[in-house]
Design a protein around this motif. Structure first.
Motif, PDB file in Angstrom:
ATOM      1  N   TYR A   1       4.247 -14.164   1.267  1.00 57.83           N
ATOM      2  CA  TYR A   1       2.879 -14.532   0.946  1.00 57.83           C
ATOM      3  C   TYR A   1       2.285 -13.460   0.036  1.00 57.83           C
ATOM      4  O   TYR A   1       2.719 -12.307   0.032  1.00 57.83           O
ATOM      5  CB  TYR A   1       2.020 -14.617   2.221  1.00 57.83           C
ATOM      6  CG  TYR A   1       2.282 -15.845   3.060  1.00 57.83           C
ATOM      7  CD1 TYR A   1       3.342 -15.868   3.961  1.00 57.83           C
ATOM      8  CD2 TYR A   1       1.470 -16.968   2.959  1.00 57.83           C
ATOM      9  CE1 TYR A   1       3.582 -16.995   4.736  1.00 57.83           C
ATOM     10  CE2 TYR A   1       1.705 -18.094   3.733  1.00 57.83           C
ATOM     11  CZ  TYR A   1       2.762 -18.096   4.613  1.00 57.83           C
ATOM     12  OH  TYR A   1       3.009 -19.213   5.381  1.00 57.83           O
TER      13      TYR A   1
ATOM     14  N   GLN B   1      -1.618 -11.859  -0.921  1.00 58.86           N
ATOM     15  CA  GLN B   1      -3.020 -11.857  -0.498  1.00 58.86           C
ATOM     16  C   GLN B   1      -3.836 -10.940  -1.391  1.00 58.86           C
ATOM     17  O   GLN B   1      -3.466  -9.787  -1.611  1.00 58.86           O
ATOM     18  CB  GLN B   1      -3.145 -11.408   0.967  1.00 58.86           C
ATOM     19  CG  GLN B   1      -4.561 -11.561   1.521  1.00 58.86           C
ATOM     20  CD  GLN B   1      -4.647 -11.248   3.000  1.00 58.86           C
ATOM     21  OE1 GLN B   1      -3.849 -10.490   3.543  1.00 58.86           O
ATOM     22  NE2 GLN B   1      -5.646 -11.839   3.678  1.00 58.86           N
TER      23      GLN B   1
ATOM     24  N   PRO C   1      -3.916 -15.280   3.033  1.00 60.93           N
ATOM     25  CA  PRO C   1      -2.576 -15.219   2.439  1.00 60.93           C
ATOM     26  C   PRO C   1      -2.210 -16.539   1.761  1.00 60.93           C
ATOM     27  O   PRO C   1      -2.428 -17.616   2.322  1.00 60.93           O
ATOM     28  CB  PRO C   1      -1.670 -14.953   3.645  1.00 60.93           C
ATOM     29  CG  PRO C   1      -2.558 -14.298   4.654  1.00 60.93           C
ATOM     30  CD  PRO C   1      -3.896 -14.950   4.471  1.00 60.93           C
TER      31      PRO C   1
ATOM     32  N   LEU D   1       2.963  -9.960   1.498  1.00 59.90           N
ATOM     33  CA  LEU D   1       3.256  -9.988   2.924  1.00 59.90           C
ATOM     34  C   LEU D   1       4.518 -10.791   3.190  1.00 59.90           C
ATOM     35  O   LEU D   1       4.719 -11.862   2.612  1.00 59.90           O
ATOM     36  CB  LEU D   1       2.094 -10.640   3.691  1.00 59.90           C
ATOM     37  CG  LEU D   1       0.783  -9.870   3.741  1.00 59.90           C
ATOM     38  CD1 LEU D   1      -0.367 -10.790   4.116  1.00 59.90           C
ATOM     39  CD2 LEU D   1       0.874  -8.725   4.739  1.00 59.90           C
TER      40      LEU D   1
ATOM     41  N   ALA E   1       4.294 -17.084  13.374  1.00 57.94           N
ATOM     42  CA  ALA E   1       4.916 -16.218  12.374  1.00 57.94           C
ATOM     43  C   ALA E   1       4.451 -14.793  12.633  1.00 57.94           C
ATOM     44  O   ALA E   1       3.278 -14.551  12.903  1.00 57.94           O
ATOM     45  CB  ALA E   1       4.518 -16.657  10.971  1.00 57.94           C
ATOM     46  N   PHE E   2       5.387 -13.862  12.527  1.00 58.45           N
ATOM     47  CA  PHE E   2       5.086 -12.445  12.687  1.00 58.45           C
ATOM     48  C   PHE E   2       5.114 -11.802  11.306  1.00 58.45           C
ATOM     49  O   PHE E   2       6.071 -11.995  10.552  1.00 58.45           O
ATOM     50  CB  PHE E   2       6.125 -11.767  13.592  1.00 58.45           C
ATOM     51  CG  PHE E   2       6.087 -12.231  15.007  1.00 58.45           C
ATOM     52  CD1 PHE E   2       6.703 -13.418  15.384  1.00 58.45           C
ATOM     53  CD2 PHE E   2       5.441 -11.482  15.979  1.00 58.45           C
ATOM     54  CE1 PHE E   2       6.674 -13.855  16.704  1.00 58.45           C
ATOM     55  CE2 PHE E   2       5.409 -11.908  17.306  1.00 58.45           C
ATOM     56  CZ  PHE E   2       6.019 -13.103  17.662  1.00 58.45           C
ATOM     57  N   PHE E   3       4.090 -11.025  11.023  1.00 66.75           N
ATOM     58  CA  PHE E   3       3.954 -10.438   9.686  1.00 66.75           C
ATOM     59  C   PHE E   3       4.353  -8.975   9.670  1.00 66.75           C
ATOM     60  O   PHE E   3       4.146  -8.247  10.652  1.00 66.75           O
ATOM     61  CB  PHE E   3       2.506 -10.554   9.199  1.00 66.75           C
ATOM     62  CG  PHE E   3       2.170 -11.922   8.691  1.00 66.75           C
ATOM     63  CD1 PHE E   3       1.818 -12.936   9.562  1.00 66.75           C
ATOM     64  CD2 PHE E   3       2.221 -12.209   7.330  1.00 66.75           C
ATOM     65  CE1 PHE E   3       1.522 -14.212   9.101  1.00 66.75           C
ATOM     66  CE2 PHE E   3       1.923 -13.470   6.857  1.00 66.75           C
ATOM     67  CZ  PHE E   3       1.577 -14.472   7.744  1.00 66.75           C
ATOM     68  N   GLY E   4       4.897  -8.561   8.535  1.00 64.70           N
ATOM     69  CA  GLY E   4       5.063  -7.150   8.270  1.00 64.70           C
ATOM     70  C   GLY E   4       3.753  -6.558   7.781  1.00 64.70           C
ATOM     71  O   GLY E   4       2.756  -7.273   7.580  1.00 64.70           O
ATOM     72  N   GLN E   5       3.758  -5.257   7.577  1.00 69.65           N
ATOM     73  CA  GLN E   5       2.532  -4.568   7.184  1.00 69.65           C
ATOM     74  C   GLN E   5       2.209  -4.743   5.711  1.00 69.65           C
ATOM     75  O   GLN E   5       1.135  -4.357   5.272  1.00 69.65           O
ATOM     76  CB  GLN E   5       2.640  -3.088   7.540  1.00 69.65           C
ATOM     77  CG  GLN E   5       2.648  -2.860   9.046  1.00 69.65           C
ATOM     78  CD  GLN E   5       2.757  -1.398   9.397  1.00 69.65           C
ATOM     79  OE1 GLN E   5       3.733  -0.739   9.046  1.00 69.65           O
ATOM     80  NE2 GLN E   5       1.765  -0.878  10.080  1.00 69.65           N
TER      81      GLN E   5
ATOM     82  N   ARG F   1       1.599  -3.155  -0.878  1.00 68.89           N
ATOM     83  CA  ARG F   1       0.437  -3.243  -1.771  1.00 68.89           C
ATOM     84  C   ARG F   1       0.875  -2.849  -3.169  1.00 68.89           C
ATOM     85  O   ARG F   1       1.300  -1.709  -3.389  1.00 68.89           O
ATOM     86  CB  ARG F   1      -0.692  -2.335  -1.297  1.00 68.89           C
ATOM     87  CG  ARG F   1      -1.952  -2.467  -2.148  1.00 68.89           C
ATOM     88  CD  ARG F   1      -3.154  -1.770  -1.520  1.00 68.89           C
ATOM     89  NE  ARG F   1      -3.538  -2.357  -0.255  1.00 68.89           N
ATOM     90  CZ  ARG F   1      -4.239  -3.463  -0.131  1.00 68.89           C
ATOM     91  NH1 ARG F   1      -4.653  -4.124  -1.203  1.00 68.89           N
ATOM     92  NH2 ARG F   1      -4.561  -3.920   1.070  1.00 68.89           N
TER      93      ARG F   1
END
Lengths: 114, 110
Positions: free
Chosen positions: A35, A37, A43, A91, A103-107, A110
Motif C-alpha cells: 500500500y 499512504q 492507505p 506499507l 491484515a497485519f502491517f509493517g511499520q 517512508r
C-alpha cells in the motif's frame, strides 16, 4: 519479533534514481500486500500476492513500479526513475488466506524524493 | 464515488464523551469489514472486525448495516489514549484486497 518487517524505514533519494524496498511478512502468511499512504489519506492499494503469484495490481501502479515475491516469502517493491510525487509511506501487510482474516502491517518505508 | 467513504473530522471530544463514526461503502458485494486504528506516523493496527450481528469489545461497539451499506464505530467513555485516526476497511467478495477509507481523526481533550 515475528511481525511484518520492512526495510529500510526511511529513504531519501534524488529524483530520477531507482529505489527498492523489502518486506518480510509473518512467516505463515501466504498473502502479501503493498500500500501507499500520503498525509491525510488512508492507505491506497498497490498490489498483492498469494504465495509467489501477483494476483492484482492497481491502476495507480505505473510501469515504473514493479513488485516481486520470488519464493513466496519476502517481497520487494522497486520504483524506477523516482518522481517527487512518489514521496509517501509505503506499507506492506500480510494475512492468512481467507477473506475474513485481518491484515497485519509493517511499520512502513517512508520515501522522500528530492 | 470512492469505494469507502468516511468523514475525515477532526472530531474533538472531551474525556468521558461518547463518539460515533460512520463509514459507507459502495460495493454491495463487500464481504468483510474492519476498523483499524492508526496513530501518528505509525502503521495501522486492527481495532476490531465487524460482524453482521454487531460486536462489542469493552468501550468499543461496531455495527454493520448491509441494507444501507454502512458500518459504524461507537466509543464510550473516551480516553486521551483513544486519540488517533480510525480507518474503515472493507474487502469485496472474490478479491482479497483491503480497501481503506481516508480515516477519521479523533482527538480526545483533557
Amino acid at each position: 519479533d515475528t511481525g511484518v518487517s520492512q526495510d529500510p524505514r526511511h529513504k531519501i533519494t534524488k529524483r530520477g534514481q531507482n529505489v527498492t524496498f523489502r518486506c518480510d511478512p509473518i512467516s505463515e502468511h501466504n498473502r502479501l500486500y503493498w500500500y501507499r499512504q500520503t498525509l491525510g489519506q488512508g492507505p491506497e492499494f498497490l498490489t498483492y500476492f498469494q504465495n509467489e503469484a501477483q494476483l492484482e495490481k492497481s491502476r495507480l501502479l505505473s510501469d515504473r513500479f514493479s513488485a516481486e515475491r520470488p519464493k513466496g516469502s519476502f517481497s520487494t517493491l522497486e520504483i524506477q526513475r523516482t518522481e517527487q510525487g512518489d514521496s509517501a509511506m509505503y506499507l506492506c501487510a500480510s494475512s492468512l488466506e481467507g477473506g475474513t482474516t485481518e491484515a497485519f502491517f509493517g511499520q512502513g518505508t517512508r520515501l522522500t524524493v528530492v | 464515488r470512492k469505494e469507502v467513504e468516511q468523514d475525515p473530522g477532526p472530531f474533538n471530544v472531551p474525556e468521558g464523551a461518547t463518539v460515533a463514526f460512520n463509514c459507507t461503502y459502495s460495493n454491495s458485494a463487500s464481504q468483510s469489514f474492519f476498523w483499524y486504528r492508526q496513530d501518528c506516523r505509525k502503521e495501522p493496527k486492527l481495532l476490531m472486525s465487524v460482524y453482521s450481528s454487531g460486536n462489542e469489545d469493552g468501550r468499543f461497539t461496531a455495527q454493520l448495516n448491509r441494507a444501507s451499506q454502512y458500518i459504524s464505530l461507537l466509543i464510550r467513555d473516551s480516553k486521551l489514549s483513544d486519540s488517533a485516526t480510525y480507518l474503515c476497511v472493507v474487502t469485496a467478495s472474490g478479491t482479497y484486497k483491503y480497501i481503506f477509507g481516508t480515516g477519521t481523526r479523533l482527538k480526545v481533550l483533557a
